[in-house]
Design an enzyme around this catalytic site. Structure first.
Site, PDB file in Angstrom:
ATOM      1  N   SER A   1      40.355  40.856  40.188  1.00  0.00           N
ATOM      2  CA  SER A   1      41.906  40.391  39.800  1.00  0.00           C
ATOM      3  C   SER A   1      42.138  39.037  40.414  1.00  0.00           C
ATOM      4  O   SER A   1      41.688  38.937  41.643  1.00  0.00           O
ATOM      5  CB  SER A   1      42.819  41.683  40.405  1.00  0.00           C
TER       6      SER A   1
ATOM      7  N   TYR B   1      46.614  48.319  46.391  1.00  0.00           N
ATOM      8  CA  TYR B   1      46.012  47.821  45.183  1.00  0.00           C
ATOM      9  C   TYR B   1      45.081  46.708  45.273  1.00  0.00           C
ATOM     10  O   TYR B   1      43.793  46.551  45.122  1.00  0.00           O
ATOM     11  CB  TYR B   1      46.874  48.112  44.041  1.00  0.00           C
TER      12      TYR B   1
ATOM     13  N   LYS C   1      40.774  45.564  45.732  1.00  0.00           N
ATOM     14  CA  LYS C   1      39.947  44.894  44.960  1.00  0.00           C
ATOM     15  C   LYS C   1      39.366  43.724  45.732  1.00  0.00           C
ATOM     16  O   LYS C   1      38.090  43.415  45.813  1.00  0.00           O
ATOM     17  CB  LYS C   1      40.972  43.783  43.969  1.00  0.00           C
TER      18      LYS C   1
END
Ligand code: UFG
Length: 336
Positions: free
Chosen positions: A124, A149, A153
């Site tokens: 991301s 989160y 990544k």
């Protein structure tokens, strides 16, 4: 055979369609924790060919090993399966670390047993935080994540990079900007869980009457109209980028064992511009109000697409209008 984890999710399902349309055989694995089996029917309606499906929680190491024994013809993985709500990850950090890291490790163990293998990983643009320069190139520094989160990544990228050094696996990390829209047939699209956290599903749900009013988070940013700027990319274009990345690895065209690419349109659009474009394209007037900033939002993020253009031979082809219109068609089809 290509294994697509999380293949019934938003980006996964669109990627399965593009893979099948390019002649790849697909095995979808999904635990159905945030996806519905009906998506399989949607995919089949588009491609006229039902992909193989296995319901499995990838945290189950034995289950993952059994899957690889049953399907030795798996030659590549596109790994989408993950929890993806930034806010929820702040409330349930352990769940996020477990869901997003353990499956990756289980998959890598199996890839490590193969003579040759490849992996495409869903990363991301969040890894860049608020980048100093626009557009954001792949050389921009990775900054400390603001949420569990985002951290998963970054950790995923590091785990893959470390493992590639000691194995025959090659990998491509795709750093997505903001995926939106739906398939033009309106057979598949985004199915947000509960109240949408992302802008476009919130807009379409407001337009259809499911939500009363859209909140625009902040109009005091240092941008031309004061609202945040993002790079909104049509999910079908994003799906095609996965096929290009996979084929690059299968044909051994990669230069490095692990490569990363930004996947966006290269164009920044503000929240107010999105609202205006949505209204103009669909003819629906949106009920919205300006509220406080949302914690954790960066002011501006849009991609440099040069590396993906040159090395993947990919660029976004669909317009913002097409993306917003497809999202609207999809929302209406859900409410029929
Ligand atoms: N926004 C609103 N109202 C809403 C929802 C969003 O004004 O109801 C605004 C946000 O403030 C932001 C823009 O719309 O300026 C886009 O917000 P999204 O939530 O749709 O997308 P984000 O850019 O926040 O999310 C993206 C990725 C995530 C990633 C995150 C981290 O989708 O995967 O960036 O920065 F983690």
């Amino acid at each position: 055979m290509i294994l697509v984890t999380g293949g019934l999710g938003f980006i996964g399902s669109h990627t399965v369609v593009e893979l099948q349309q390019q002649g790849h055989e697909v095995l979808i694995v999904d635990d159905l924790s945030n996806a519905s089996l009906s998506v399989l029917d949607g995919i089949t309606a588009i491609t006229k060919s039902r992909p193989k499906f296995l319901q499995l929680d990838l945290k189950d190491k034995c289950g993952v090993a059994q899957m690889f024994s049953k399907y030795p013809e798996i030659k590549g993985i596109i790994h989408f399966a993950a929890s993806k709500a930034v806010g929820e990850s702040m409330e349930k950090p352990l769940q996020y670390y477990e869901n997003n890291i353990v499956p990756l490790i289980n998959l890598l163990y199996e890839l490590g047993k193969k003579e040759k293998s490849c992996l495409i990983f869903s990363s991301s643009c969040t890894v860049y935080g608020q980048a100093m320069e626009m557009p954001i190139t792949e050389e921009a520094p990775v900054q400390k994540a603001l949420s569990p989160y985002g951290n998963t990544k970054q950790m995923g990228e590091d785990i893959i990079t470390d493992f590639a050094k000691v194995s025959t696996m090659d990998a491509i990390l795709l750093r997505y900007f903001n995926p939106i829209g739906a398939h033009e047939t309106a057979y598949i699209g985004e199915l947000p869980n509960g109240v949408p956290q992302n802008l476009i599903p919130y807009i379409t749900q407001t337009a259809v009457g499911k939500r009363k009013e859209l909140s625009v988070f902040g109009q005091d940013y240092q941008t031309p109209d004061g609202t945040c700027i993002r790079d909104y990319i049509h999910v079908v274009d994003l799906a095609k980028a996965h096929v290009k990345a996979l084929e690059r690895l299968l044909l051994k065209k990669n230069i490095e064992k692990v490569e990363c690419f930004n996947i966006g349109t290269g164009k920044g659009t503000s929240v107010l511009e999105i609202i205006k474009t949505f209204e103009k394209t669909t003819g629906v007037v949106l009920n919205y109000k300006i509220v406080e900033r949302r914690e954790g939002d960066v002011m501006e993020a849009y991609a440099s697409t040069t590396k993906a253009n040159k090395m993947l031979g990919w660029k976004a082809e669909l317009s913002l209008e097409e993306a917003l219109n497809s999202a609207w068609m999809w929302e209406k089809s859900l409410n029929k």
